[in-house]
Motif scaffolding. Structure first.
Motif, PDB file in Angstrom:
ATOM      1  N   GLU A 377      16.969   8.047  -6.126  1.00 43.24           N
ATOM      2  CA  GLU A 377      15.811   7.793  -5.259  1.00 43.24           C
ATOM      3  C   GLU A 377      14.636   8.661  -5.662  1.00 43.24           C
ATOM      4  O   GLU A 377      13.472   8.232  -5.563  1.00 43.24           O
ATOM      5  N   GLU A 378      14.900   9.871  -6.118  1.00 40.01           N
ATOM      6  CA  GLU A 378      13.826  10.748  -6.565  1.00 40.01           C
ATOM      7  C   GLU A 378      13.152  10.183  -7.818  1.00 40.01           C
ATOM      8  O   GLU A 378      11.930  10.230  -7.954  1.00 40.01           O
ATOM      9  N   VAL A 379      13.955   9.666  -8.725  1.00 36.72           N
ATOM     10  CA  VAL A 379      13.395   9.071  -9.946  1.00 36.72           C
ATOM     11  C   VAL A 379      12.529   7.869  -9.595  1.00 36.72           C
ATOM     12  O   VAL A 379      11.412   7.712 -10.119  1.00 36.72           O
ATOM     13  N   GLU A 380      13.024   6.993  -8.726  1.00 39.19           N
ATOM     14  CA  GLU A 380      12.278   5.786  -8.392  1.00 39.19           C
ATOM     15  C   GLU A 380      10.994   6.099  -7.623  1.00 39.19           C
ATOM     16  O   GLU A 380      10.005   5.384  -7.763  1.00 39.19           O
ATOM     17  N   ALA A 381      11.019   7.162  -6.818  1.00 39.08           N
ATOM     18  CA  ALA A 381       9.821   7.527  -6.055  1.00 39.08           C
ATOM     19  C   ALA A 381       8.759   8.169  -6.932  1.00 39.08           C
ATOM     20  O   ALA A 381       7.557   8.018  -6.680  1.00 39.08           O
ATOM     21  N   ARG A 382       9.197   8.890  -7.988  1.00 34.52           N
ATOM     22  CA  ARG A 382       8.245   9.602  -8.855  1.00 34.52           C
ATOM     23  C   ARG A 382       8.606   9.317 -10.317  1.00 34.52           C
ATOM     24  O   ARG A 382       9.040  10.194 -11.061  1.00 34.52           O
ATOM     25  N   ARG A 383       8.409   8.073 -10.691  1.00 31.88           N
ATOM     26  CA  ARG A 383       8.826   7.608 -12.011  1.00 31.88           C
ATOM     27  C   ARG A 383       8.095   8.351 -13.132  1.00 31.88           C
ATOM     28  O   ARG A 383       8.690   8.738 -14.135  1.00 31.88           O
ATOM     29  N   LEU A 384       6.804   8.528 -12.959  1.00 31.95           N
ATOM     30  CA  LEU A 384       6.002   9.169 -14.003  1.00 31.95           C
ATOM     31  C   LEU A 384       6.466  10.599 -14.240  1.00 31.95           C
ATOM     32  O   LEU A 384       6.641  11.040 -15.381  1.00 31.95           O
ATOM     33  N   GLU A 385       6.684  11.321 -13.156  1.00 26.33           N
ATOM     34  CA  GLU A 385       7.123  12.723 -13.272  1.00 26.33           C
ATOM     35  C   GLU A 385       8.449  12.831 -14.032  1.00 26.33           C
ATOM     36  O   GLU A 385       8.621  13.681 -14.912  1.00 26.33           O
ATOM     37  N   HIS A 386       9.403  11.964 -13.704  1.00 27.34           N
ATOM     38  CA  HIS A 386      10.734  12.089 -14.292  1.00 27.34           C
ATOM     39  C   HIS A 386      10.779  11.567 -15.727  1.00 27.34           C
ATOM     40  O   HIS A 386      11.528  12.101 -16.552  1.00 27.34           O
ATOM     41  N   ALA A 387       9.996  10.551 -16.042  1.00 26.19           N
ATOM     42  CA  ALA A 387       9.957  10.076 -17.425  1.00 26.19           C
ATOM     43  C   ALA A 387       9.369  11.147 -18.348  1.00 26.19           C
ATOM     44  O   ALA A 387       9.897  11.415 -19.438  1.00 26.19           O
ATOM     45  N   THR A 388       8.278  11.783 -17.915  1.00 28.12           N
ATOM     46  CA  THR A 388       7.659  12.823 -18.740  1.00 28.12           C
ATOM     47  C   THR A 388       8.554  14.058 -18.822  1.00 28.12           C
ATOM     48  O   THR A 388       8.629  14.707 -19.866  1.00 28.12           O
ATOM     49  N   ARG A 389       9.247  14.348 -17.738  1.00 29.19           N
ATOM     50  CA  ARG A 389      10.175  15.496 -17.764  1.00 29.19           C
ATOM     51  C   ARG A 389      11.299  15.254 -18.766  1.00 29.19           C
ATOM     52  O   ARG A 389      11.648  16.135 -19.557  1.00 29.19           O
ATOM     53  N   ALA A 390      11.875  14.056 -18.752  1.00 28.33           N
ATOM     54  CA  ALA A 390      12.966  13.746 -19.681  1.00 28.33           C
ATOM     55  C   ALA A 390      12.494  13.824 -21.125  1.00 28.33           C
ATOM     56  O   ALA A 390      13.204  14.355 -21.996  1.00 28.33           O
ATOM     57  N   ALA A 391      11.312  13.291 -21.409  1.00 26.70           N
ATOM     58  CA  ALA A 391      10.778  13.352 -22.772  1.00 26.70           C
ATOM     59  C   ALA A 391      10.577  14.801 -23.218  1.00 26.70           C
ATOM     60  O   ALA A 391      10.874  15.170 -24.365  1.00 26.70           O
ATOM     61  N   ARG A 392      10.088  15.609 -22.307  1.00 28.40           N
ATOM     62  CA  ARG A 392       9.858  17.021 -22.628  1.00 28.40           C
ATOM     63  C   ARG A 392      11.181  17.767 -22.845  1.00 28.40           C
ATOM     64  O   ARG A 392      11.334  18.528 -23.805  1.00 28.40           O
ATOM     65  N   GLU A 393      12.156  17.543 -21.954  1.00 22.62           N
ATOM     66  CA  GLU A 393      13.406  18.298 -22.042  1.00 22.62           C
ATOM     67  C   GLU A 393      14.261  17.872 -23.228  1.00 22.62           C
ATOM     68  O   GLU A 393      14.978  18.692 -23.809  1.00 22.62           O
ATOM     69  N   LEU A 394      14.223  16.591 -23.594  1.00 21.15           N
ATOM     70  CA  LEU A 394      15.006  16.110 -24.735  1.00 21.15           C
ATOM     71  C   LEU A 394      14.217  16.147 -26.040  1.00 21.15           C
ATOM     72  O   LEU A 394      14.778  15.943 -27.113  1.00 21.15           O
ATOM     73  N   ASP A 395      12.894  16.366 -25.930  1.00 18.22           N
ATOM     74  CA  ASP A 395      12.002  16.375 -27.090  1.00 18.22           C
ATOM     75  C   ASP A 395      12.132  15.087 -27.890  1.00 18.22           C
ATOM     76  O   ASP A 395      12.341  15.085 -29.110  1.00 18.22           O
ATOM     77  N   CYS A 396      12.028  13.963 -27.176  1.00 19.62           N
ATOM     78  CA  CYS A 396      12.132  12.660 -27.821  1.00 19.62           C
ATOM     79  C   CYS A 396      11.314  11.659 -27.011  1.00 19.62           C
ATOM     80  O   CYS A 396      10.688  12.012 -26.008  1.00 19.62           O
ATOM     81  N   THR A 397      11.307  10.417 -27.441  1.00 17.49           N
ATOM     82  CA  THR A 397      10.633   9.350 -26.709  1.00 17.49           C
ATOM     83  C   THR A 397      11.567   8.789 -25.654  1.00 17.49           C
ATOM     84  O   THR A 397      12.758   8.584 -25.919  1.00 17.49           O
ATOM     85  N   VAL A 398      11.028   8.546 -24.468  1.00 22.01           N
ATOM     86  CA  VAL A 398      11.818   8.006 -23.350  1.00 22.01           C
ATOM     87  C   VAL A 398      11.154   6.733 -22.853  1.00 22.01           C
ATOM     88  O   VAL A 398       9.960   6.733 -22.529  1.00 22.01           O
ATOM     89  N   LEU A 399      11.913   5.655 -22.814  1.00 20.65           N
ATOM     90  CA  LEU A 399      11.469   4.405 -22.197  1.00 20.65           C
ATOM     91  C   LEU A 399      12.239   4.265 -20.885  1.00 20.65           C
ATOM     92  O   LEU A 399      13.450   4.020 -20.897  1.00 20.65           O
ATOM     93  N   LEU A 400      11.558   4.471 -19.769  1.00 22.72           N
ATOM     94  CA  LEU A 400      12.188   4.345 -18.451  1.00 22.72           C
ATOM     95  C   LEU A 400      12.004   2.920 -17.960  1.00 22.72           C
ATOM     96  O   LEU A 400      10.889   2.482 -17.676  1.00 22.72           O
ATOM     97  N   LYS A 401      13.105   2.185 -17.862  1.00 23.74           N
ATOM     98  CA  LYS A 401      13.065   0.790 -17.431  1.00 23.74           C
ATOM     99  C   LYS A 401      12.977   0.716 -15.913  1.00 23.74           C
ATOM    100  O   LYS A 401      13.358   1.634 -15.210  1.00 23.74           O
ATOM    101  N   GLY A 402      12.487  -0.410 -15.415  1.00 25.79           N
ATOM    102  CA  GLY A 402      12.450  -0.621 -13.975  1.00 25.79           C
ATOM    103  C   GLY A 402      11.215  -1.364 -13.537  1.00 25.79           C
ATOM    104  O   GLY A 402      10.571  -2.057 -14.329  1.00 25.79           O
ATOM    105  N   SER A 403      10.875  -1.217 -12.263  1.00 26.60           N
ATOM    106  CA  SER A 403       9.748  -1.963 -11.706  1.00 26.60           C
ATOM    107  C   SER A 403       8.452  -1.668 -12.446  1.00 26.60           C
ATOM    108  O   SER A 403       7.590  -2.534 -12.583  1.00 26.60           O
ATOM    109  N   THR A 404       8.288  -0.442 -12.891  1.00 26.08           N
ATOM    110  CA  THR A 404       7.240  -0.111 -13.868  1.00 26.08           C
ATOM    111  C   THR A 404       7.932   0.516 -15.062  1.00 26.08           C
ATOM    112  O   THR A 404       8.570   1.554 -14.922  1.00 26.08           O
ATOM    113  N   THR A 405       7.854  -0.100 -16.217  1.00 21.51           N
ATOM    114  CA  THR A 405       8.446   0.477 -17.421  1.00 21.51           C
ATOM    115  C   THR A 405       7.451   1.441 -18.041  1.00 21.51           C
ATOM    116  O   THR A 405       6.301   1.081 -18.295  1.00 21.51           O
TER     117      THR A 405
END
Length: 493
Positions: A377-405
């Motif tokens: 629920e946290e990811v879905e509520a703040r998609r932008l925050e979590h996608a950028t966090r994952a990219a930063r923490e893994l140091d790679c490109t992240v494509l977060l699928k869903g209502s807004t990809t």
């Protein structure tokens, strides 16, 4: 292409512009653009009934000045100051044009008698959802029959993140000034914005690079690889696919199909014998070998240019060993589905961080929540925050699928896919996407560009293949060629 900037950047740009303009000029520009769009939404301006929901700040002032312009053209304009006060200059202009002020306790009758409702309650500085009495007016507006126009941003939507924490206005049209705001492009805020109409107020020269980008057909067409006279199957790209297992054979068929229909030069597939049989029965052009990850981790991709791993592959120890071998290669790698689940292992995640070759992970919200150790629920509520966090923490490109990809890469603007549709919420759709993006990576596109183009193509295929009717993942395979043709046609003079 659409660009979006954060609130802090917009505020700085506005201040720089206002320092060179006469007092109130910027608000008048915004109000004029708002009034024009409101007039377009009315069957006629003269005699129409317009209700302005106004807060005490500049957002309410924009609404009031626009209302004054409509009143001067014969509209019956009523303003409801939510907090009992409003922008003084805007109120004076509205009254001078013949508009009236209605107290908030009489708002219900006024709203249900309106032809158009203008949301000027809160601007881009609002945070944390609407509170009384703003929340009650937002609820009334949602239940009223008239269309709602939001001023710059639907009130209650976080401008920087798209988060909706509590009550918020649901607009039919949002008139935004100077630049898009991230919350207009990212769900759940984007779902509240309706159709977004930008108004140029002269802010462009003051704005730095954007925080978000949204690509259209022409942008994607400029990035898509196209075969030339010298092309052969190797130049067009060879993709190694490690997808599917005995219980999930279809995942392999769909991933391979997505790659082939996107135009990859060759697919080299390896998997368990029953999966190989099914892949070859559907796609005889594939070069396939039996290579069960539970007994062998040999990659041996031949002349592969990229690899896709994970869809329907499994999460047993042998699958982790296979993923390790793939990540230790020098190939660009797309990790999806079960491979993402396996990346919760710190040792495998470290391999992603240490890679010099490009890596793309393509989670949905549930997979990303497990990867980051947070609630879905946290990811879905703040998609932008979590996608950028994952990219930063893994140091790679992240494509977060869903209502807004979203496509996030460290140090780059986040790309927002504009072709997303609920039609893609179907089993196997993500497998097809992995094949599409993997093919583009094998053709030489950088991971971020491949992800952006692939998501756009995926969404276009869903809307084209059945003319807007429900689709299955297999249907998408037929829609990919049509989508490629439509996208490339957009770039034809």
């Amino acid at each position: 292409m659409r660009y979006a900037h954060t609130v802090g950047v917009v505020r700085e740009a506005e201040a720089a512009l206002m320092a060179r303009l006469p007092g109130g000029a910027l608000m008048r520009r915004a109000a004029a653009g708002l009034a024009v769009e409101c007039a377009r939404l009315l069957p006629r301006v003269y005699g129409s009934r317009v209700v302005l929901l106004v807060g005490p700040g500049d957002n309410g002032g924009d609404a009031l000045y626009a209302g004054a312009a409509l009143a001067a053209r014969g509209a019956a304009v009523r303003a409801v100051p939510a907090a009992g006060r409003a922008h003084e200059g805007g109120l004076a202009a509205l009254r001078a044009a013949g508009g009236r002020v209605v107290p908030a306790d009489r708002a219900e009758d006024t709203l249900f008698d309106a032809d158009l409702i203008v949301d000027g309650l809160l601007g881009i500085g609002g945070r944390g959802g609407l509170r009384p009495p703003f929340a009650a007016l937002a609820v009334l507006a949602a239940n009223a029959p008239a269309p709602v126009v939001a001023v710059d941003l639907p009130s209650g939507v976080d401008a920087d993140t798209g988060e909706v924490a509590g009550a918020a206005v649901r607009a039919d049209v949002t008139v935004t000034f100077g630049t898009h705001k991230p919350g207009l492009l990212v769900d759940p805020g984007a779902a509240r914005a309706g159709r977004v109409h930008p108004v140029d107020i002269g802010l462009g020269p003051e704005l730095p690079g954007p925080a978000l980008l949204s690509f259209d057909d022409a942008d994607v067409a400029a990035l898509l690889p196209a075969p030339g006279p010298e092309s052969d199957k190797y130049r067009r790209g060879v993709l190694a696919v490690r997808a599917g297992s005995a219980p999930y054979r279809g995942a392999a068929v769909l991933t391979v199909g997505g790659a082939l229909r996107t135009g990859v030069g060759m697919v080299r597939y390896a998997g368990a014998e029953p999966v190989v049989d099914q892949v070859l029965a559907r796609w005889p052009e594939v070069v396939a070998e039996v290579n069960d990850p539970l007994s062998s981790t040999r990659l041996d991709p031949g002349r592969a240019a990229a690899a896709v791993i994970g869809p329907g592959r499994g999460t047993r120890p042998g699958n982790a060993d296979e993923l390790r071998v793939v990540l230790e290669s020098d190939l660009p790698v797309l990790a999806d589905a079960d491979a993402i689940t396996l990346l919760a292992d710190d040792a495998l995640a470290d391999l992603v961080r240490e890679r010099t070759a490009p890596t793309l992970v393509t989670p949905h919200a549930g997979e990303l929540s497990r990867l980051l150790g947070t609630d879905r629920e946290e990811v879905e509520a703040r998609r932008l925050e979590h996608a950028t966090r994952a990219a930063r923490e893994l140091d790679c490109t992240v494509l977060l699928k869903g209502s807004t990809t979203l496509v996030a890469h460290p140090g780059s603007p986040v790309a927002v896919n504009a072709t997303g549709t609920p039609l893609l919420a179907t089993a196997g759709s993500g497998d097809v996407l992995s094949g599409i993006v993997g093919a583009l990576m094998a053709a030489g596109l950088p991971a971020t560009e491949a992800a952006v183009c692939g998501a756009h193509l995926h969404g276009r295929a869903a809307t084209l293949v059945r003319a807007g009717a429900p689709v299955s993942a297999s249907d998408l395979l037929d829609g990919i060629p049509a989508a490629l043709l439509a996208i490339r046609a957009s770039a034809t003079p």
